[in-house]
Structure formats: structure tokens, C-alpha cells
Write an enzyme that holds these catalytic residues in place. Structure first.
Site, PDB file in Angstrom:
ATOM      1  N   GLU A  82      49.506  59.150  54.892  1.00  0.00           N
ATOM      2  CA  GLU A  82      49.232  60.537  55.296  1.00  0.00           C
ATOM      3  C   GLU A  82      48.663  61.362  54.140  1.00  0.00           C
ATOM      4  O   GLU A  82      49.126  61.254  53.005  1.00  0.00           O
ATOM      5  CB  GLU A  82      50.532  61.166  55.803  1.00  0.00           C
ATOM      6  N   HIS A 126      48.666  63.341  59.505  1.00  0.00           N
ATOM      7  CA  HIS A 126      49.726  62.317  59.575  1.00  0.00           C
ATOM      8  C   HIS A 126      49.148  61.041  60.225  1.00  0.00           C
ATOM      9  O   HIS A 126      49.533  60.658  61.331  1.00  0.00           O
ATOM     10  CB  HIS A 126      50.855  62.924  60.417  1.00  0.00           C
TER      11      HIS A 126
HETATM   12  C1  BG6 Z   1      56.865  61.112  58.510  1.00  0.00           C
HETATM   13  C2  BG6 Z   1      58.120  61.638  57.876  1.00  0.00           C
HETATM   14  O1  BG6 Z   1      55.762  61.739  57.954  1.00  0.00           O
HETATM   15  O2  BG6 Z   1      56.905  61.372  59.918  1.00  0.00           O
HETATM   16  C3  BG6 Z   1      59.307  60.952  58.522  1.00  0.00           C
HETATM   17  O3  BG6 Z   1      58.089  61.423  56.473  1.00  0.00           O
HETATM   18  C4  BG6 Z   1      59.284  61.154  60.021  1.00  0.00           C
HETATM   19  O4  BG6 Z   1      60.502  61.448  57.948  1.00  0.00           O
HETATM   20  C5  BG6 Z   1      57.943  60.688  60.562  1.00  0.00           C
HETATM   21  O5  BG6 Z   1      60.326  60.417  60.620  1.00  0.00           O
HETATM   22  C6  BG6 Z   1      57.775  60.876  62.070  1.00  0.00           C
HETATM   23  O6  BG6 Z   1      58.033  62.196  62.414  1.00  0.00           O
HETATM   24  P1  BG6 Z   1      58.022  62.628  63.940  1.00  0.00           P
HETATM   25  O7  BG6 Z   1      58.495  64.050  63.973  1.00  0.00           O
HETATM   26  O8  BG6 Z   1      56.597  62.534  64.403  1.00  0.00           O
HETATM   27  O9  BG6 Z   1      58.919  61.695  64.669  1.00  0.00           O
END
Ligand code: BG6
Length: 302
Positions: free
Chosen positions: A274, A171
């Protein structure tokens, strides 16, 4: 858990790799090569920093990130596994968004160095607790190679007797000078699920430009993405292997304000592009098999 002295005696590499205490008292590996520097936390196997020597960092880190054993780190490269997004399983209401891998303590499996690169291998095994949320008897091996590029390879082995199904993501939060002036190539013509429009299926017209809250799962996308940052005068390339989906995310104004671990005014400084296998691209892995997904991040002048 080994002490830092024991860890350094076994895995430290003079002038190249040192294991110490990072923010929040969490264990952090600091890697230095002639071409780049990187920081990796054992909590979540989380790369929080990668910068080419003499250049601004490639990875964005929120100044408001938590550094706590039970919270994900905000920025860098969280690992999402074995599911992506909410688990949506009524039998498992406490399952954390994006899986448990980013909340667990990984171990150092090996380290090595050449003149040009340092390789750090981290590992994670299923636990009694992880099996309550996902039944897989897995071993995750994360191979991080730091040099003129940042190479991240996540290998999942199914050590159980039955096939397992999982989702996964590297991510990656990229730093940009101002997301409103940046654009992303590599996704033109792709179908995507628009999460800010109730998962409507849409088609990408040309380069991706961020003009509001953006949360998209691009399907059947195996090519490299190129983030053009005209203010930093550089192109950042995210190339990948064995990843069929690409997620592009920027929270924009309201969502940034709603997140306690993200600064209200940090959203222009980042975009997540990502490396993913999720949704229709979830991986089914037979017993005894290994699946490997890889991202290689590099930059060049624009
Ligand atoms: C992204 C998702 O990859 O991560 C989003 O598609 C999400 O929906 C974002 O809000 C952040 O996620 P987190 O759990 O790290 O706040």
C-alpha cells in the site's frame, strides 16, 4: 445523482469509457484501451479491476466482497482517508476503520482519452456528515490514468480556514499466484511497525516473504516495491510519489476465516502493498494548500 444516460452523455467516450451498473447495482465505469481494461466504482472511487490486454488481472478482488453503499469493497484499490486503521478517538466511537472516503459516493469530474490512455477524474467534497467525524473542509480529486500502466493520483485540497492533519492510503490488493512463493523487493533495511506484534519496531532483513499473518507499516519508504510472482512469471512494480510509508498486509489463515467479506481460502492469492502516508508520516496541510500522493502500477515479465 445524475442518471446513467446523463452521465454517459456528459462523460462517456465511444469504445473507451462507459458508465453502467456493476455488482450490487452500484455505478461502475468500464474503461477499455488498446493496452488494458479497468473497472472503477463511484462508491469509494474504487478501482476493482485492471488487467493488461491478454494477461491475468493485476488486482485481486475477493469473490465474497460486499457491493453495498454502506460497506467497503474488498479488493482492488480502496482509498483510506482521512485516517488509516482505527480512528482511536473516544469522541467518535462509530468512526469507520480506514476513514470514510471508501464508503462515500464520489462524482465524475472529467474524462478524456488519447490513442493510448483514458483518464478518469473523480471527486469528493466534505459533507455535514463527514465533518462530524473529521472537521476538514476538503476536496479530494482522484485522477486515474489507464493504459499500459495504471496511474492513481490522490490530491487533497484544504478549503478550510485552518490547517488539517490526515492520513491516507491507496490500499492496493495485488494478485499473486501463491503468496508463499512470491517476494517483495524495495523495503530491505527499512524500519517497520509490526502490527501483529503490538506495533514493535523491527528492521526488514532482505526481501519481504509472507510466511504468516503480516501487517506492517514500513516507515521512511519512498522507493518502488517490486512483487515477484514466479508462477505468473511476472514482476509487478508499485512506484510512488509523495508517499513516505508502505504497508504490507496479508491476513493468512485465521484472519481470513474471521472476515465475512473475504473467502477462507483466498489469502494465498493476494498481497497488499500500500502507498501510504500514516502514523509519523501523517500529512499536515495548511489552509488553501493541496497535497498529492501518487502510485503507478506496472508489470513486466520475470
Ligand atoms: C491494512 C491494515 O492496511 O488493512 C490492517 O494494516 C487491516 O490492519 C487491513 O486489517 C484490512 O482492513 P479492512 O478495514 O479493509 O478490513
Amino acid at each position: 445523482m445524475r442518471s446513467l444516460d446523463q452521465l454517459n452523455a456528459k462523460f462517456g467516450i465511444k469504445n473507451r469509457l462507459h458508465i453502467g451498473t456493476g455488482q450490487g447495482g452500484l455505478t461502475r465505469v468500464v474503461i477499455t484501451t488498446p493496452a488494458a481494461e479497468a473497472h472503477v466504482y463511484l462508491h469509494g472511487a474504487h478501482v476493482t479491476h485492471y488487467a493488461r490486454t491478454g494477461q491475468p488481472p493485476l488486482l485481486f478482488m475477493s469473490k465474497q466482497s460486499a457491493f453495498l453503499p454502506d460497506k467497503p469493497i474488498r479488493g482492488g484499490v480502496p482509498i483510506c482517508f482521512p485516517w488509516f486503521g482505527p480512528k482511536n478517538d473516544p469522541a467518535c466511537p462509530d468512526a469507520p476503520i480506514h476513514g470514510f472516503a471508501r464508503l462515500m459516493a464520489w462524482t465524475v469530474e472529467s474524462t478524456s482519452a488519447t490513442d493510448d490512455v483514458v483518464t478518469l477524474v473523480l471527486g469528493l467534497h466534505a459533507t455535514a456528515q463527514s465533518k462530524k467525524q473529521w472537521p476538514g473542509d476538503f476536496h479530494a480529486r482522484y485522477t486515474i490514468v489507464i493504459g499500459a500502466t495504471l496511474s492513481l493520483e490522490l490530491a487533497i485540497t484544504n478549503n478550510g480556514a485552518d490547517a488539517v492533519k490526515f492520513e491516507e492510503a491507496l490500499h492496493t490488493y495485488f494478485t499473486v499466484a501463491d503468496v508463499r512463493n512470491a517476494w517483495i523487493d524495495g523495503l530491505a533495511g527499512a524500519s517497520y511497525l509490526d502490527k501483529v506484534d503490538n506495533f514493535a519496531t523491527k528492521t526488514q532483513d532482505g526481501a519481504v516473504r509472507i510466511t504468516g499473518e503480516t501487517d506492517r507499516v514500513y516507515l521512511n519508504t519512498t522507493s518502488a516495491c517490486i512483487i515477484h510472482d514466479p508462477v505468473h512469471k511476472r514482476k509487478v512494480v508499485n512506484a510512488k510519489e509523495n508517499s513516505s510509508a508502505t504497508v504490507v498486509w496479508n491476513p493468512w489463515i485465521a484472519k481470513a476465516k474471521a472476515m465475512s467479506d473475504f473467502g477462507d481460502h483466498e489469502w494465498p492469492e493476494m498481497v497488499c502493498v500500500e502507498t501510504v502516508n500514516a502514523n509519523v508520516h501523517a500529512v499536515t496541510l495548511a489552509a488553501g494548500q493541496t497535497h498529492t500522493m501518487k502510485a503507478v502500477i506496472s508489470s513486466e515479465p520475470m
